[in-house]
Design a protein around this motif. Structure first.
Motif, mmCIF file in Angstrom:
data_model
loop_
_atom_site.group_PDB
_atom_site.id
_atom_site.type_symbol
_atom_site.label_atom_id
_atom_site.label_comp_id
_atom_site.label_asym_id
_atom_site.label_seq_id
_atom_site.Cartn_x
_atom_site.Cartn_y
_atom_site.Cartn_z
ATOM 1 N N VAL A 93 0.868 -1.172 0.000
ATOM 2 C CA VAL A 93 0.000 0.000 0.000
ATOM 3 C C VAL A 93 0.904 1.220 0.000
ATOM 4 C CG1 VAL A 93 -1.781 1.283 1.241
ATOM 5 C CG2 VAL A 93 -1.817 -1.231 1.226
ATOM 6 N N TYR A 94 0.643 2.124 -0.930
ATOM 7 C CA TYR A 94 1.455 3.323 -1.063
ATOM 8 C C TYR A 94 0.701 4.517 -0.490
ATOM 9 C CZ TYR A 94 4.888 0.951 -3.942
ATOM 10 O OH TYR A 94 5.895 0.111 -4.384
ATOM 11 N N TYR A 95 1.419 5.278 0.325
ATOM 12 C CA TYR A 95 0.855 6.442 0.990
ATOM 13 C C TYR A 95 1.636 7.694 0.629
ATOM 14 C CZ TYR A 95 -0.977 2.865 4.207
ATOM 15 O OH TYR A 95 -1.595 1.765 4.764
ATOM 16 N N CYS A 96 0.958 8.814 0.556
ATOM 17 C CA CYS A 96 1.661 10.083 0.497
ATOM 18 C C CYS A 96 1.444 10.826 1.813
ATOM 19 C CB CYS A 96 1.233 10.932 -0.693
ATOM 20 S SG CYS A 96 -0.478 11.480 -0.680
ATOM 21 N N ALA A 97 2.363 11.718 2.095
ATOM 22 C CA ALA A 97 2.328 12.427 3.363
ATOM 23 C C ALA A 97 3.025 13.765 3.223
ATOM 24 C CB ALA A 97 3.003 11.605 4.454
ATOM 25 N N ALA A 98 2.669 14.691 4.114
ATOM 26 C CA ALA A 98 3.242 16.038 4.097
ATOM 27 C C ALA A 98 4.116 16.263 5.321
ATOM 28 C CB ALA A 98 2.130 17.083 4.073
ATOM 29 N N ASP A 99 5.244 16.888 5.073
ATOM 30 C CA ASP A 99 6.196 17.231 6.124
ATOM 31 C C ASP A 99 6.216 18.751 6.261
ATOM 32 O OD1 ASP A 99 9.614 16.153 6.789
ATOM 33 O OD2 ASP A 99 8.396 17.697 7.733
ATOM 34 N N LEU A 100 5.936 19.247 7.460
ATOM 35 C CA LEU A 100 5.852 20.684 7.660
ATOM 36 C C LEU A 100 7.204 21.364 7.692
ATOM 37 C CD1 LEU A 100 3.062 20.893 10.390
ATOM 38 C CD2 LEU A 100 2.949 21.870 8.096
ATOM 39 N N ALA A 101 8.217 20.641 8.125
ATOM 40 C CA ALA A 101 9.455 21.357 8.435
ATOM 41 C C ALA A 101 10.717 20.704 7.934
ATOM 42 C CB ALA A 101 9.563 21.531 9.953
ATOM 43 N N GLY A 102 10.627 19.526 7.342
ATOM 44 C CA GLY A 102 11.859 18.847 6.979
ATOM 45 C C GLY A 102 11.763 18.136 5.652
ATOM 46 N N TYR A 103 12.720 17.288 5.411
ATOM 47 C CA TYR A 103 12.865 16.631 4.106
ATOM 48 C C TYR A 103 13.637 15.347 4.342
ATOM 49 C CZ TYR A 103 14.714 16.132 -0.699
ATOM 50 O OH TYR A 103 15.054 15.683 -1.949
ATOM 51 N N GLY A 104 13.010 14.216 4.074
ATOM 52 C CA GLY A 104 13.683 12.951 4.281
ATOM 53 C C GLY A 104 12.716 11.800 4.127
ATOM 54 N N LEU A 105 13.164 10.595 4.378
ATOM 55 C CA LEU A 105 12.351 9.405 4.179
ATOM 56 C C LEU A 105 11.977 8.716 5.496
ATOM 57 C CD1 LEU A 105 13.976 7.804 1.010
ATOM 58 C CD2 LEU A 105 11.992 9.319 1.177
ATOM 59 N N GLU A 106 12.159 9.408 6.593
ATOM 60 C CA GLU A 106 11.749 8.842 7.868
ATOM 61 C C GLU A 106 10.288 9.214 8.121
ATOM 62 O OE1 GLU A 106 14.373 10.810 7.503
ATOM 63 O OE2 GLU A 106 16.025 9.377 7.655
ATOM 64 N N SER A 107 9.460 8.219 8.357
ATOM 65 C CA SER A 107 8.027 8.478 8.455
ATOM 66 C C SER A 107 7.667 9.362 9.642
ATOM 67 C CB SER A 107 7.251 7.159 8.531
ATOM 68 O OG SER A 107 7.655 6.400 9.650
ATOM 69 N N TYR A 108 8.480 9.347 10.704
ATOM 70 C CA TYR A 108 8.145 10.141 11.879
ATOM 71 C C TYR A 108 8.229 11.642 11.598
ATOM 72 C CZ TYR A 108 13.115 11.096 12.742
ATOM 73 O OH TYR A 108 14.414 11.524 12.628
ATOM 74 N N LEU A 109 8.896 12.013 10.515
ATOM 75 C CA LEU A 109 9.002 13.426 10.154
ATOM 76 C C LEU A 109 7.703 13.984 9.589
ATOM 77 C CD1 LEU A 109 12.463 13.396 8.335
ATOM 78 C CD2 LEU A 109 11.991 14.294 10.622
ATOM 79 N N TYR A 110 6.821 13.110 9.141
ATOM 80 C CA TYR A 110 5.658 13.544 8.374
ATOM 81 C C TYR A 110 4.435 13.694 9.263
ATOM 82 C CZ TYR A 110 8.414 13.157 4.220
ATOM 83 O OH TYR A 110 9.373 13.366 3.269
ATOM 84 N N ASP A 111 3.659 14.731 8.942
ATOM 85 C CA ASP A 111 2.599 15.150 9.846
ATOM 86 C C ASP A 111 1.199 14.746 9.394
ATOM 87 O OD1 ASP A 111 4.797 17.599 9.539
ATOM 88 O OD2 ASP A 111 4.297 17.102 11.625
ATOM 89 N N PHE A 112 0.986 14.683 8.096
ATOM 90 C CA PHE A 112 -0.356 14.395 7.570
ATOM 91 C C PHE A 112 -0.244 13.314 6.512
ATOM 92 C CE2 PHE A 112 -1.985 17.859 9.907
ATOM 93 C CZ PHE A 112 -1.092 18.894 9.789
ATOM 94 N N TRP A 113 -1.153 12.363 6.584
ATOM 95 C CA TRP A 113 -1.083 11.172 5.731
ATOM 96 C C TRP A 113 -2.379 10.937 4.983
ATOM 97 C CZ3 TRP A 113 3.191 7.858 5.534
ATOM 98 C CH2 TRP A 113 4.226 8.182 6.414
ATOM 99 N N GLY A 114 -2.229 10.375 3.772
ATOM 100 C CA GLY A 114 -3.391 9.914 3.034
ATOM 101 C C GLY A 114 -3.793 8.513 3.453
ATOM 102 N N GLN A 115 -4.835 7.990 2.802
ATOM 103 C CA GLN A 115 -5.368 6.678 3.153
ATOM 104 C C GLN A 115 -4.671 5.539 2.431
ATOM 105 O OE1 GLN A 115 -7.761 6.163 5.626
ATOM 106 N NE2 GLN A 115 -7.154 8.286 5.954
ATOM 107 N N GLY A 116 -3.947 5.848 1.383
ATOM 108 C CA GLY A 116 -3.177 4.836 0.681
ATOM 109 C C GLY A 116 -3.880 4.274 -0.543
ATOM 110 N N THR A 117 -3.068 3.732 -1.438
ATOM 111 C CA THR A 117 -3.570 3.059 -2.628
ATOM 112 C C THR A 117 -2.760 1.777 -2.823
ATOM 113 O OG1 THR A 117 -4.076 3.335 -4.987
ATOM 114 C CG2 THR A 117 -2.046 4.367 -4.213
ATOM 115 N N GLN A 118 -3.445 0.702 -3.161
ATOM 116 C CA GLN A 118 -2.797 -0.602 -3.261
ATOM 117 C C GLN A 118 -2.112 -0.763 -4.616
ATOM 118 O OE1 GLN A 118 -2.704 -3.376 -0.964
ATOM 119 N NE2 GLN A 118 -1.208 -4.127 -2.465
#
Length: 123
Positions: A93-118
């Motif tokens: 399942v692929y998700y997109c997410a928004a990061d308010l203050a940073g840039y990277g691939l660590e999920s904890y950095l991201y603040d808002f998430w979509g529901q995903g697409t398979q």
């Protein structure tokens, strides 16, 4: 609070291509970066790629580098993930997410998430 709608997932054969879209409900320029993540059954969420909303700089995980391309259209508040040369191990399942203050691939950095697409890649 921004909401994301991912689309474009589906079933594809190994070696095929898909383009995922992530449509935001408000201006993406309010955010620093948009990222794509994926999660396969029984596995942890994995960062795939991210893009800076302001200057378009991109980053990819080693597992997708050279096969996936992330892009953005700020006028449409949409980020895309073009996936080529797909492999069965890309199934997730692929998700997109928004990061308010940073840039990277660590999920904890991201603040808002979509529901995903398979995305399912058959061998």
């Amino acid at each position: 609070q921004v909401q994301f709608v991912e689309s474009g997932g589906g079933l594809v054969q190994s070696g095929g291509s898909l383009r995922l879209s992530c449509a935001a409900s408000e201006l993406m320029t309010d955010y620093y970066a948009i990222g794509w993540f994926r999660q396969a059954p029984g596995k942890e969420r994995e960062g795939v790629s991210c893009i800076s909303v302001s200057d378009g700089s991109t980053y990819y995980s080693d597992s997708v580098k050279g096969r996936f391309t992330i892009s953005r259209d700020n006028a449409k508040n949409t980020v895309y993930l073009q996936m080529s040369s797909l492999k069965p191990e890309d199934t997730a399942v692929y998700y997109c997410a928004a990061d308010l203050a940073g840039y990277g691939l660590e999920s904890y950095l991201y603040d808002f998430w979509g529901q995903g697409t398979q995305v399912t890649v058959s061998s």
